[in-house]
Design an enzyme around this catalytic site. Structure first.
Site, PDB file in Angstrom:
ATOM      1  N   GLU A  92       0.854  -1.197   0.000  1.00  0.00           N
ATOM      2  CA  GLU A  92       0.000   0.000   0.000  1.00  0.00           C
ATOM      3  C   GLU A  92       0.889   1.247   0.000  1.00  0.00           C
ATOM      4  OE1 GLU A  92      -2.384   0.418   3.577  1.00  0.00           O
ATOM      5  OE2 GLU A  92      -3.868   1.644   2.520  1.00  0.00           O
ATOM      6  N   LYS A 136      -9.804   1.553  -2.474  1.00  0.00           N
ATOM      7  CA  LYS A 136     -10.020   1.094  -1.086  1.00  0.00           C
ATOM      8  C   LYS A 136     -11.432   1.477  -0.645  1.00  0.00           C
ATOM      9  CE  LYS A 136      -7.514   1.268   3.341  1.00  0.00           C
ATOM     10  NZ  LYS A 136      -6.252   1.784   3.927  1.00  0.00           N
ATOM     11  N   CYS A 155      -5.612  -3.175   2.476  1.00  0.00           N
ATOM     12  CA  CYS A 155      -5.350  -3.065   3.912  1.00  0.00           C
ATOM     13  C   CYS A 155      -6.602  -3.178   4.782  1.00  0.00           C
ATOM     14  CB  CYS A 155      -4.579  -1.781   4.204  1.00  0.00           C
ATOM     15  SG  CYS A 155      -3.668  -1.930   5.752  1.00  0.00           S
TER      16      CYS A 155
HETATM   17  N1  LIG Z   1      -3.569   1.227   6.042  1.00  0.00           N
HETATM   18  C1  LIG Z   1      -4.512   0.641   6.690  1.00  0.00           C
HETATM   19  O1  LIG Z   1      -5.622   0.483   6.243  1.00  0.00           O
HETATM   20  C2  LIG Z   1      -4.140   0.152   8.054  1.00  0.00           C
HETATM   21  C3  LIG Z   1      -5.100  -0.834   8.625  1.00  0.00           C
HETATM   22  C4  LIG Z   1      -4.739  -1.251   9.995  1.00  0.00           C
HETATM   23  O2  LIG Z   1      -3.640  -1.009  10.484  1.00  0.00           O
HETATM   24  C5  LIG Z   1      -5.743  -1.983  10.757  1.00  0.00           C
HETATM   25  O3  LIG Z   1      -5.489  -2.243  11.947  1.00  0.00           O
HETATM   26  O4  LIG Z   1      -6.803  -2.331  10.218  1.00  0.00           O
END
Ligand SMILES: NC(=O)CCC(=O)C(=O)O
Length: 298
Positions: free
Chosen positions: A54, A126, A168
């Protein structure tokens, strides 16, 4: 019981490029290119797929997303990745980058995948923005500058089969993986460029990757930036590949590293034959999950 389809058609060799990114975009791009070439040169099997993390071309920072945002497909990073995929004949999941959509002036966190001809075969914005506030841990609010995408993403890696892609925080929402894995999509893997942090990473990163694999009996591929304690955001690292049994078959540490894995086309079928949850689902009980299912009151 109908025949078990084979979502992955042949062995797939994958490399995950775990590097950190700083403020200098050109330097970030070249750093990744050097390591993509290194992976291609070093891999003992011919690489089919390379996955980046990411926000690989910019700092992971709410105040920087707009400064680094590019249009897709004509922006610098998209053109750069397309040329690498084409020159080296690989599928390339281009991590994610801040995307500027000029039609509405909004910024998205977007991942683009290229085929070995350099053509875009998948694009995911996302969908679930990373807005969390853990007292004494981490506070982050992507929604200050980003807008969430409005679609699940599934696409074909020609010759291998389909994959789903999330970014993510999307991994916390099992529905995207279910949509990808189940008929009619029948994906063999979920791919998540991600940047978990040092608070939630140790708690949830491995568990979530393994859970999505086990829920759906597919491979899960999660690619993180390397941890850089001099940056404003401390990524967790630990890029992973998980097999359809939920077993971790490749894992990076915290620093800059390339990890390799081989995805076995027979394993998904084997797991599904042994643990046939695909045929045991009770849609008669949970088909109303969106509206609120009826539960027993006795
Ligand atoms: N960049 C993100 O979306 C981080 C996501 C994350 O750390 C989580 O705990 O969920």
């Amino acid at each position: 019981m109908s025949a078990i389809a084979a979502p992955l058609k042949k062995t797939l060799n994958v490399a995950l490029i775990q590097l950190s990114a700083g403020f200098d975009k050109a330097k970030n791009l070249n750093h990744f290119k050097t390591h993509i070439l290194k992976a291609i040169g070093e891999s003992k099997n011919k690489l089919d797929l390379v996955v980046l993390p990411e926000c690989f071309n910019s700092p992971y920072s709410v105040s920087e997303f707009r400064n680094y945002a590019e249009t897709i497909p004509d922006g610098e990073t998209t053109q750069f990745l397309s040329a690498i995929a084409k020159e080296h004949q690989i599928f390339l999941v281009g991590g994610s980058i801040p995307e500027l959509d000029k039609t509405n002036d909004k910024i998205y966190n977007t991942s683009v995948t290229f085929d070995p001809q350099g053509k875009i075969v998948g694009k995911h914005r996302k969908a679930h923005l990373f807005d969390i506030d853990i007292k004494g841990g981490i506070t982050f609010k992507e929604s200050i500058t980003l807008t969430g995408g409005d679609k699940a993403t599934v696409y074909d890696l020609d010759g291998f089969g389909k994959v789903g892609l999330g970014i993510c925080y999307d991994i916390r929402f099992p529905e995207l993986a279910q949509i990808a894995a189940r008929s009619p999509n029948d994906s063999f893997a979920m791919i998540y460029p991600g940047a978990f942090n040092t608070t939630t990473g140790p708690l949830h990163w491995h568990l979530l990757a393994r859970a999505r694999a086990i829920d759906n009996q597919i491979y899960t591929i999660v690619c993180s930036p390397a941890r850089d304690l001099n940056s404003g955001y401390h990524a967790y690292g630990h890029s992973l590949v998980v097999d359809p049994y939920g077993k971790i078959i490749a894992e990076a540490g915290e620093g800059e590293e390339i990890v390799y894995a081989q995805l076995d086309p027979e394993l998904i079928t084997k797991v599904r034959q042994g643990i046939p949850i695909n045929y045991q689902r009770r849609f008669d009980i949970y088909n109303n999950v969106v509206d609120g299912a009826t539960v027993s009151d006795v």
